[in-house]
Design an enzyme around this catalytic site. Structure first.
Site, PDB file in Angstrom:
ATOM      1  N   ASN A   9       0.866  -1.173   0.000  1.00  0.00           N
ATOM      2  CA  ASN A   9       0.000   0.000   0.000  1.00  0.00           C
ATOM      3  C   ASN A   9       0.912   1.234   0.000  1.00  0.00           C
ATOM      4  O   ASN A   9       1.491   1.563   1.022  1.00  0.00           O
ATOM      5  CB  ASN A   9      -0.883  -0.042   1.268  1.00  0.00           C
ATOM      6  CG  ASN A   9      -1.697   1.217   1.447  1.00  0.00           C
ATOM      7  OD1 ASN A   9      -1.802   2.044   0.542  1.00  0.00           O
ATOM      8  ND2 ASN A   9      -2.279   1.370   2.632  1.00  0.00           N
ATOM      9  N   TRP A  10       1.029   1.859  -1.148  1.00  0.00           N
ATOM     10  CA  TRP A  10       1.952   2.999  -1.255  1.00  0.00           C
ATOM     11  C   TRP A  10       1.457   4.224  -0.514  1.00  0.00           C
ATOM     12  O   TRP A  10       2.204   5.161  -0.302  1.00  0.00           O
ATOM     13  CB  TRP A  10       2.150   3.399  -2.722  1.00  0.00           C
ATOM     14  CG  TRP A  10       2.829   2.396  -3.590  1.00  0.00           C
ATOM     15  CD1 TRP A  10       3.263   1.139  -3.240  1.00  0.00           C
ATOM     16  CD2 TRP A  10       3.180   2.569  -4.974  1.00  0.00           C
ATOM     17  NE1 TRP A  10       3.844   0.527  -4.309  1.00  0.00           N
ATOM     18  CE2 TRP A  10       3.809   1.383  -5.395  1.00  0.00           C
ATOM     19  CE3 TRP A  10       3.010   3.607  -5.881  1.00  0.00           C
ATOM     20  CZ2 TRP A  10       4.273   1.206  -6.691  1.00  0.00           C
ATOM     21  CZ3 TRP A  10       3.470   3.432  -7.176  1.00  0.00           C
ATOM     22  CH2 TRP A  10       4.104   2.246  -7.569  1.00  0.00           C
ATOM     23  N   LYS A  11       0.168   4.276  -0.209  1.00  0.00           N
ATOM     24  CA  LYS A  11      -0.445   5.481   0.361  1.00  0.00           C
ATOM     25  C   LYS A  11      -0.179   6.671  -0.580  1.00  0.00           C
ATOM     26  O   LYS A  11      -0.093   6.478  -1.789  1.00  0.00           O
ATOM     27  CB  LYS A  11       0.059   5.718   1.778  1.00  0.00           C
ATOM     28  CG  LYS A  11      -0.068   4.437   2.625  1.00  0.00           C
ATOM     29  CD  LYS A  11       0.090   4.640   4.076  1.00  0.00           C
ATOM     30  CE  LYS A  11      -0.079   3.298   4.778  1.00  0.00           C
ATOM     31  NZ  LYS A  11      -0.044   3.387   6.218  1.00  0.00           N
ATOM     32  N   HIS A  97      -9.502   1.217   4.944  1.00  0.00           N
ATOM     33  CA  HIS A  97      -8.226   1.444   5.633  1.00  0.00           C
ATOM     34  C   HIS A  97      -8.450   2.407   6.802  1.00  0.00           C
ATOM     35  O   HIS A  97      -9.249   3.334   6.699  1.00  0.00           O
ATOM     36  CB  HIS A  97      -7.189   2.018   4.658  1.00  0.00           C
ATOM     37  CG  HIS A  97      -5.811   1.995   5.239  1.00  0.00           C
ATOM     38  ND1 HIS A  97      -5.382   2.943   6.148  1.00  0.00           N
ATOM     39  CD2 HIS A  97      -4.793   1.115   5.088  1.00  0.00           C
ATOM     40  CE1 HIS A  97      -4.135   2.648   6.508  1.00  0.00           C
ATOM     41  NE2 HIS A  97      -3.754   1.537   5.892  1.00  0.00           N
ATOM     42  N   GLU A  99      -6.801   4.808   7.886  1.00  0.00           N
ATOM     43  CA  GLU A  99      -6.568   6.227   7.587  1.00  0.00           C
ATOM     44  C   GLU A  99      -7.807   6.840   6.934  1.00  0.00           C
ATOM     45  O   GLU A  99      -8.114   8.013   7.126  1.00  0.00           O
ATOM     46  CB  GLU A  99      -5.325   6.373   6.695  1.00  0.00           C
ATOM     47  CG  GLU A  99      -4.058   6.164   7.519  1.00  0.00           C
ATOM     48  CD  GLU A  99      -2.879   5.586   6.758  1.00  0.00           C
ATOM     49  OE1 GLU A  99      -2.862   5.643   5.519  1.00  0.00           O
ATOM     50  OE2 GLU A  99      -1.966   5.050   7.428  1.00  0.00           O
ATOM     51  N   GLU A 169      -5.531  -4.885  10.572  1.00  0.00           N
ATOM     52  CA  GLU A 169      -4.486  -3.897  10.812  1.00  0.00           C
ATOM     53  C   GLU A 169      -4.777  -3.159  12.119  1.00  0.00           C
ATOM     54  O   GLU A 169      -5.570  -2.201  12.134  1.00  0.00           O
ATOM     55  CB  GLU A 169      -4.449  -2.882   9.667  1.00  0.00           C
ATOM     56  CG  GLU A 169      -4.168  -3.495   8.319  1.00  0.00           C
ATOM     57  CD  GLU A 169      -3.584  -2.458   7.348  1.00  0.00           C
ATOM     58  OE1 GLU A 169      -2.450  -2.648   6.922  1.00  0.00           O
ATOM     59  OE2 GLU A 169      -4.267  -1.461   7.064  1.00  0.00           O
ATOM     60  N   GLY A 175       2.438   2.233  10.830  1.00  0.00           N
ATOM     61  CA  GLY A 175       3.410   3.315  10.684  1.00  0.00           C
ATOM     62  C   GLY A 175       4.095   3.715  11.982  1.00  0.00           C
ATOM     63  O   GLY A 175       4.790   4.718  12.039  1.00  0.00           O
ATOM     64  N   SER A 215       3.364  -2.120  10.452  1.00  0.00           N
ATOM     65  CA  SER A 215       4.815  -2.197  10.680  1.00  0.00           C
ATOM     66  C   SER A 215       5.399  -3.573  10.368  1.00  0.00           C
ATOM     67  O   SER A 215       6.310  -4.040  11.060  1.00  0.00           O
ATOM     68  CB  SER A 215       5.164  -1.755  12.100  1.00  0.00           C
ATOM     69  OG  SER A 215       4.764  -0.414  12.304  1.00  0.00           O
ATOM     70  N   GLY A 236       2.806  -1.130   4.302  1.00  0.00           N
ATOM     71  CA  GLY A 236       2.849   0.299   4.002  1.00  0.00           C
ATOM     72  C   GLY A 236       4.277   0.761   3.751  1.00  0.00           C
ATOM     73  O   GLY A 236       4.818   0.606   2.657  1.00  0.00           O
ATOM     74  N   GLY A 237       4.912   1.300   4.775  1.00  0.00           N
ATOM     75  CA  GLY A 237       6.250   1.880   4.653  1.00  0.00           C
ATOM     76  C   GLY A 237       7.250   0.985   3.937  1.00  0.00           C
ATOM     77  O   GLY A 237       7.975   1.436   3.035  1.00  0.00           O
TER      78      GLY A 237
HETATM   79  P1  PGA Z   1       2.774   0.244   7.691  1.00  0.00           P
HETATM   80  O1  PGA Z   1       1.318   0.468   7.066  1.00  0.00           O
HETATM   81  O2  PGA Z   1       3.308  -1.029   7.131  1.00  0.00           O
HETATM   82  O3  PGA Z   1       3.571   1.445   7.295  1.00  0.00           O
HETATM   83  O4  PGA Z   1       2.574   0.157   9.180  1.00  0.00           O
HETATM   84  C1  PGA Z   1       0.454  -0.610   6.812  1.00  0.00           C
HETATM   85  C2  PGA Z   1      -0.833  -0.091   6.228  1.00  0.00           C
HETATM   86  O5  PGA Z   1      -1.263   0.995   6.616  1.00  0.00           O
HETATM   87  O6  PGA Z   1      -1.452  -0.739   5.359  1.00  0.00           O
END
Ligand code: PGA
Length: 252
Positions: A9-11, A97, A99, A169, A175, A215, A236-237
């Site tokens: 997930n590049w966001k 998600h 966010e 999640e 993050g 994470s 994500g990251g």
């Molecule tokens: P993260 O994000 O790996 O940076 O914690 C995961 C996500 O939000 O899908």
């Protein structure tokens, strides 16, 4: 055996040129490898979808978006519909998600509407659920996840559930560098699978992929993925760095 999946997930990262260059490097990496166990998916911002789809079309990596509109079409300035996403060649869309739930106030009812539109457009949905730190510390995590499933997803029919990939999640792990322990992940994934079983039966529960997100990185992926009810990760990251992302895929 259940499908193993690692989705990046590049966001809101990478401009068009950076994103397409990165897509091409991931495509090439997996083309050159003997088929691994996991389906790899890149979930990019909307602007990359058409170009990335072109790059990925003869390879092994699938493509997804990170959101879709809650209406099918029409006067909704700035929105991108599920059908438009599908028309780029993308196969997946992330819905729910944390966010989006937090910053854009997307509630269970809206997410259930988006999910149905996505499925009716032929997209598979990576449906995210998970509790906040507060909710975990006050012992409400199972209740929250149950509500998110019942109100956001369990309006689907059993056939429609074939189009769903679940992603657990925990919000406190996204993050933050904090990860759920493999035991915490397994406990929640088993709970989620049991809820699917209760509602849709054993067959549906047995084939439902449930990904872990929060994470996830090369150093912890293998241990988390080794748990029986963890079928992969939503990353994500670490999905923004080729070495980290490919190492996580190879953790299977
Ligand atoms: P993260 O994000 O790996 O940076 O914690 C995961 C996500 O939000 O899908």
């Amino acid at each position: 055996m259940r499908k193993k999946i690692v989705a990046g997930n590049w966001k809101m990262n990478m401009d068009l040129a950076e994103g397409l260059k990165f897509t091409a490097s991931i495509d090439k990496y997996f083309k050159d490898k003997p088929s691994g166990k996991a389906q790899v998916i890149l979930c990019t911002p909307f602007i990359h979808l058409a170009g990335a789809s072109d790059i990925l079309k003869h390879g092994k990596v699938a493509l997804g978006a990170q959101n879709c509109a809650s209406e099918a079409s029409g006067a909704y300035t700035g929105e991108v519909s599920a059908w438009m996403i599908k028309s780029t060649g993308a196969e997946y869309v992330i819905i729910g998600h944390s966010e989006r739930r937090t910053y854009y106030h997307e509630d269970d009812k809206l997410l259930s509407k988006k999910t149905l539109l996505a499925i009716n457009s032929g997209l598979k949905v990576i449906f995210c659920i998970g509790e906040s730190l507060n909710e975990r510390e006050s012992g409400k995590h199972f209740l929250i996840v149950k509500r998110q499933l019942e109100e956001g997803l369990f309006t689907l029919t059993e056939n429609q559930m074939d189009m769903i990939v679940l992603a657990y999640e925990p919000v406190w792990a996204i993050g933050t560098g904090l990860t759920a322990s493999p035991e915490q992940a397994q406990e929640m994934h088993k709970y989620i699978r049991d809820l699917v079983k209760e509602k849709y039966g054993n067959e549906c529960a047995k084939k439902m992929p449930i990904l872990y997100g929060g994470s996830c990185k090369p150093s912890n992926a293998a241990e988390i993925f080794s748990k029986p009810d963890v079928d992969g990760g939503l990353i994500g990251g670490a999905a923004l760095k080729k070495e980290d992302f490919t190492a996580i895929v190879e953790a299977f």
